[in-house]
Design a protein around this motif. Structure first.
Motif, PDB file in Angstrom:
ATOM      1  N   ARG A 117       0.824  -1.211   0.000  1.00 53.33           N
ATOM      2  CA  ARG A 117       0.000   0.000   0.000  1.00 53.33           C
ATOM      3  C   ARG A 117       0.863   1.268   0.000  1.00 53.33           C
ATOM      4  N   LEU A 118       1.911   1.262   0.812  1.00 52.78           N
ATOM      5  CA  LEU A 118       2.784   2.433   0.879  1.00 52.78           C
ATOM      6  C   LEU A 118       3.521   2.648  -0.441  1.00 52.78           C
ATOM      7  N   PHE A 119       3.948   1.538  -1.084  1.00 56.92           N
ATOM      8  CA  PHE A 119       4.666   1.683  -2.353  1.00 56.92           C
ATOM      9  C   PHE A 119       3.757   2.243  -3.434  1.00 56.92           C
ATOM     10  N   ILE A 120       2.520   1.758  -3.495  1.00 57.55           N
ATOM     11  CA  ILE A 120       1.581   2.262  -4.507  1.00 57.55           C
ATOM     12  C   ILE A 120       1.305   3.742  -4.262  1.00 57.55           C
ATOM     13  N   ALA A 121       1.131   4.123  -2.979  1.00 60.49           N
ATOM     14  CA  ALA A 121       0.905   5.540  -2.667  1.00 60.49           C
ATOM     15  C   ALA A 121       2.102   6.388  -3.080  1.00 60.49           C
ATOM     16  N   GLU A 122       3.311   5.872  -2.857  1.00 64.58           N
ATOM     17  CA  GLU A 122       4.534   6.592  -3.253  1.00 64.58           C
ATOM     18  C   GLU A 122       4.602   6.740  -4.773  1.00 64.58           C
ATOM     19  N   PHE A 123       4.252   5.662  -5.491  1.00 63.32           N
ATOM     20  CA  PHE A 123       4.316   5.691  -6.956  1.00 63.32           C
ATOM     21  C   PHE A 123       3.256   6.634  -7.526  1.00 63.32           C
ATOM     22  N   GLU A 124       2.044   6.631  -6.906  1.00 68.53           N
ATOM     23  CA  GLU A 124       0.988   7.537  -7.364  1.00 68.53           C
ATOM     24  C   GLU A 124       1.391   8.988  -7.148  1.00 68.53           C
ATOM     25  N   LYS A 125       2.070   9.250  -6.025  1.00 64.74           N
ATOM     26  CA  LYS A 125       2.530  10.618  -5.776  1.00 64.74           C
ATOM     27  C   LYS A 125       3.559  11.045  -6.810  1.00 64.74           C
ATOM     28  N   GLU A 126       4.418  10.109  -7.205  1.00 60.55           N
ATOM     29  CA  GLU A 126       5.431  10.414  -8.220  1.00 60.55           C
ATOM     30  C   GLU A 126       4.791  10.663  -9.578  1.00 60.55           C
ATOM     31  N   LEU A 127       3.753   9.862  -9.922  1.00 62.92           N
ATOM     32  CA  LEU A 127       3.089  10.017 -11.212  1.00 62.92           C
ATOM     33  C   LEU A 127       2.153  11.220 -11.229  1.00 62.92           C
ATOM     34  N   PHE A 148       4.044  -5.950  -7.819  1.00 59.96           N
ATOM     35  CA  PHE A 148       5.102  -6.788  -8.388  1.00 59.96           C
ATOM     36  C   PHE A 148       5.433  -6.337  -9.814  1.00 59.96           C
ATOM     37  N   SER A 149       4.412  -6.181 -10.649  1.00 56.01           N
ATOM     38  CA  SER A 149       4.650  -5.778 -12.045  1.00 56.01           C
ATOM     39  C   SER A 149       5.066  -4.317 -12.142  1.00 56.01           C
ATOM     40  N   ILE A 150       4.548  -3.473 -11.210  1.00 54.08           N
ATOM     41  CA  ILE A 150       4.947  -2.056 -11.225  1.00 54.08           C
ATOM     42  C   ILE A 150       6.450  -1.930 -11.022  1.00 54.08           C
ATOM     43  N   GLN A 151       6.981  -2.649 -10.045  1.00 52.53           N
ATOM     44  CA  GLN A 151       8.419  -2.592  -9.776  1.00 52.53           C
ATOM     45  C   GLN A 151       9.217  -3.155 -10.944  1.00 52.53           C
ATOM     46  N   ALA A 152       8.741  -4.267 -11.532  1.00 51.17           N
ATOM     47  CA  ALA A 152       9.468  -4.900 -12.629  1.00 51.17           C
ATOM     48  C   ALA A 152       9.581  -3.969 -13.826  1.00 51.17           C
TER      49      ALA A 152
END
Length: 863
Positions: free
Chosen positions: A454-464, A475-479
């Motif tokens: 959950r924290l990683f997705i929130a971090e990625f959404e903030k970046e995007l 898993f696929s987001i990181q890959a």
């Protein structure tokens, strides 16, 4: 009864007044005609109030019918005994026992009531009843705990006798040693086949019966040769009055978890062995700071073999070579700046670089830097080789599968729908799942920790800057981003652990993405190392803060580059940076050299890098300071720098001179009395005594303390007597030294030492200077109460000196803090465990505010 006038007593009342009982006289009609003083005290009525039927008003209304019935029975010739209550007023209740006896020979006196006070016995009976109820409740509670627990539980009394245990303990003891335990059996009388277990158990019980509470892991060796590992939890047992009546031990079987830890350790060793064949270089770096906490460099804390190869280092190079110097040697100096930025900003750095390898060929390296609490972790990876390895995994051939299964890292591959298609043996061991349970059935979400995802997705959404589609897989987001990061996996049994997770896409020969791959390494050990590094940093800071020697760094031109606080204090300067070293040694004369002025100064002083030399320096106030100088030459940023350490010998020389004068006096006595064997022997004994005395305070020194502790420990073990030890520390003594000066500080220590010694009155009690402002007491044959009395006397003696200490936070005079430890010595146990216990107690006393003592094992803090 009708109210009638009281009859006059026609008898001698003196015998009733002298009776040990309360006495009430009644006529034939039951009316009171006389009461003695004891009856009046019990009932609260006067004689006039008691006469006639007035005496019944003192009896509890509920008890009056029984009393009247007693008199009726007496008229029938019976002599009953009745217990009833008086109500003397003010809410008091007095229980009494009354018996009736006839009084013959008097016309108007029929009988006498002899009354005994039962209040005290009734109170004791009530207290006993309450205690029995409490004991019953405690017993029921204990039996409930024992019967409901699968863990073996046992309790012993203060004589090592088994007082209670559950069936689990009885079964375990019989399984291990073939002994059937019974209540009231003494553990000391059991002969166990494992002498090691017997010695350990007796030692542990001895500690807890002294009031200590602790948990320790130990392997127990049964007759069946199977080693079982237990966490042994020991705690004292107290009664309702707070007195220790025994101890309790709970044994928790951790054999399987210990085996798992060993398996994990073996797996980690296999992983480390596997990484030696890769091109990855790993460095754990510890930050180095100067006195102002400015980062100056990094130390190598951990380096793998590839790390040595990458920096072209040998194993024995790292202790003496800084990180900045190492990377500058191979033209990677920018890595020092990168590591410094990551350490301060606590952000992760990751960048690919095209580099020239040691063989002269071009290669691409991925540099990753992660911040630690007191340093960073730097990883250098060969990207091309890793990508080739990851691409080869996509073929899923049997040979490649075998290679994957032999890898120390957990490797997981999914297809584009994110369904698991490969799950190697290392992944099975790491996560607790079998490949057959997951391949083609599950996604990696089954072992990803939900909160981390959950924290990683929130971090990625903030970046995007926009939300991800619902159901997006981490898993696929990181890959797709090809990331390497710390992650949290969740084992099948529910426990979470940290991993370093590298994610990438899987492509076919046409370069099309066919799936995703993750490579995970358990970094639990690394996390523990980070914690250890943080602890080491705290310990190093404490050491630097307490350093009293002067340390100077000097350039080749003779200018001082830096000086520690001790140097500034000794030389009486606010700042020495940029000043010539010759300023401290003006007696060397004029020097005109510019290039190597420092070398000329050290040459004239006779100092080199091979040893120490006594020198005389001049401080700002013109005072000569005799010092030991040691010299080292190092290279910093390509420039040669001298590091010199100076130890102030002024007090040492004064002590040596005093000792030499004493020795010379004794030698003179020895020479003049050479004809007298007895006097010569006394002189030699005096010389021996001086060798065991502290040169400053005149009391015993550390050497004599060490000998005394060992001797008293052995004597106490033989005699079965307690041994007490107290550590004493002068509160805020450094402030005292800084405020009043070292000479006043020395005088203060002398007076404190004499006060401590004067407070000891028994021949066997011993006091010594332990070091600096610390003193130690050894009190043979002394229990906790006796030790506390002695320490309280010492603390009061020092307070009564009334030595002014304006910079103390606890008093306006010099005070002491003390830590006390008392133990029954045992053969084969290290006596210095007592020193450690007293030192920990001293820490607690200081932590709780100083000017007090703390008793180890008793949670006792007293000002």
């Amino acid at each position: 009864m009708a109210l009638r006038a009281p009859a006059k007593v026609d008898c001698n009342t003196a015998i009733f007044d002298a009776s040990a009982f309360a006495v009430l006289l009644n006529d034939q009609k039951g009316q009171c005609c006389y009461v003695n003083e004891k009856w009046r005290l019990l009932s609260g009525l006067s004689l006039q109030q008691a006469l006639g039927e007035g005496w019944l008003s003192a009896i509890h209304p509920e008890d009056r019918p029984r009393v009247i019935a007693m008199y009726a029975a007496a008229r029938q010739g019976q002599l009953p005994v009745v217990e009833y209550r008086f109500l003397p007023g003010e809410g008091r209740v007095v229980w009494v026992s009354s018996s009736l006896l006839p009084v013959p020979g008097y016309a108007n006196v029929s009988c006498q009531a002899l009354i005994c006070d039962l209040t005290a016995s009734k109170r004791q009976e009530a207290e006993r009843s309450a205690l029995l109820v409490e004991q019953k409740e405690m017993k029921e509670e204990l039996e409930s705990i024992l019967s409901s627990s699968n863990d073996p539980i046992v309790a012993v009394d203060m004589e090592f006798r088994f007082s209670v245990f559950n069936q689990s303990f009885a079964s375990l003891f019989f399984l291990l040693y073939g002994v059937k335990v019974a209540r009231r059996d003494c553990l000391l009388h059991y002969e166990l086949k494992s002498e090691e277990d017997r010695s350990n158990l007796i030692t542990f019980w001895g500690r807890v019966l002294q009031g200590e509470c602790f948990v320790i892991r130990r392997a127990l060796h049964g007759d069946d040769k199977i080693i079982r590992v237990f966490d042994l939890s020991f705690s004292p047992q107290f009664n309702s009055a707070g007195k220790q009546i025994g101890a309790i031990n709970v044994l928790h079987d951790v054999t399987l978890s210990a085996q798992t830890e060993r398996a994990l350790q073996k797996s980690e060793e296999l992983f480390k062995a596997a990484t030696q064949s890769s091109v990855d270089a790993i460095y754990v770096l510890e930050a180095i700071k100067d006195e102002s906490w400015k980062l100056v460099d990094f130390d190598f804390s951990e380096v793998n073999q590839n790390g040595f190869d990458f920096l072209q280092l040998h194993l024995d190079d790292t202790p003496k070579m800084s990180f900045e110097k190492a990377v500058n040697r191979i033209a990677y100096g920018y890595l020092f700046d990168v590591c410094s930025d990551v350490y301060f900003t606590k952000t992760k750095y990751q960048q690919e670089k095209e580099c020239i390898g040691p063989d002269g060929n071009s290669c691409w390296l991925l540099f990753s830097v992660v911040a630690l609490s007191n340093g960073v972790v730097l990883t250098a990876s060969d990207i091309s080789e890793r990508k080739q390895s990851e691409l080869a995994l996509a073929t899923f051939s049997s040979l490649q599968q075998a290679i994957l299964d032999s890898a120390g890292s957990a490797i997981i591959v999914t297809d584009l729908s994110n369904t698991i298609r490969l799950f190697n043996q290392a992944a099975e061991e790491m996560l607790g799942y079998q490949a057959g349970e997951l391949i083609g059935k599950e996604t990696p979400a089954v072992f990803h920790q939900a909160e981390s995802a959950r924290l990683f997705i929130a971090e990625f959404e903030k970046e995007l800057g926009e939300p991800l589609p619902i159901g997006s897989d981490v898993f696929s987001i990181q890959a797709m981003r090809y990331t390497q990061r710390d992650w949290i996996y969740q084992h099948r049994d529910g426990h979470a652990f940290p991993v370093e997770l590298t994610m990438n896409v899987v492509r076919n020969q046409q370069g099309e993405i066919t799936g995703y791959m993750g490579i995970a390494n358990d970094i639990s050990v690394r996390k523990m190392a980070e914690m250890k590094l943080q602890q080491n940093e705290s310990r190093t800071s404490a050491i630097l803060d307490s350093l009293h020697d002067c340390v100077l760094s000097v350039g080749m031109n003779g200018l001082i580059l830096d000086a520690n606080p001790a140097a500034l204090k000794v030389f009486a300067y606010d700042n020495l940076r940029g000043k010539s070293l010759n300023l401290l040694f003006p007696h060397l004369g004029e020097m005109n050299l510019q290039q190597n002025l420092a070398g000329e100064i050290f040459t004239r002083l006779g100092v080199d890098t091979q040893g120490m030399r006594e020198v005389v320096a001049i401080n700002k106030e013109g005072v000569e300071v005799l010092m030991d100088m040691a010299l080292a030459e190092v290279e910093v940023d390509g420039a040669h720098v001298f590091i010199t350490t100076l130890h102030d010998l002024t007090q040492h020389k004064l002590d040596e001179q005093k000792m030499q004068e004493t020795i010379e006096e004794l030698e003179a006595v020895q020479t003049s009395l050479s004809g007298s064997h007895e006097q010569l022997s006394q002189a030699n004994q005096e010389l021996s005594r001086l060798a065991h005395l502290d040169g400053l305070t005149g009391i015993a020194n550390r050497r004599l303390f060490d000998q005394t502790l060992v001797q008293e420990w052995a004597r106490g073990a033989r005699a079965g007597e307690c041994l007490a030890l107290a550590m004493l520390d002068v509160d805020y003594f450094k402030r005292y030294n800084d405020h009043f000066g070292h000479q006043a500080g020395d005088e203060c220590l002398k007076r404190v030492a004499m006060a401590i010694a004067s407070a000891l009155h028994r021949p066997g009690d011993f006091a010594a200077r332990y070091g600096g402002e610390e003193f130690v007491l050894v009190l043979p044959g002394t229990d906790q109460e006796g030790a506390v009395q002695v320490v309280e006397a010492v603390l009061n003696q020092v307070r009564n000196l009334a030595i002014v200490h304006q910079t103390s936070d606890v008093a306006k005079v010099v005070t002491l803090s003390a830590g006390i430890a008392v133990v029954l010595p045992l053969q084969g146990v290290d006596p210095y465990c007592l020193v450690q216990a007293a030192d920990q107690a001293l820490y607690q006393a200081k932590h709780q505010g100083r000017n007090r003592y703390f008793l180890a094992g008793a949670n006792r803090l007293t000002e």
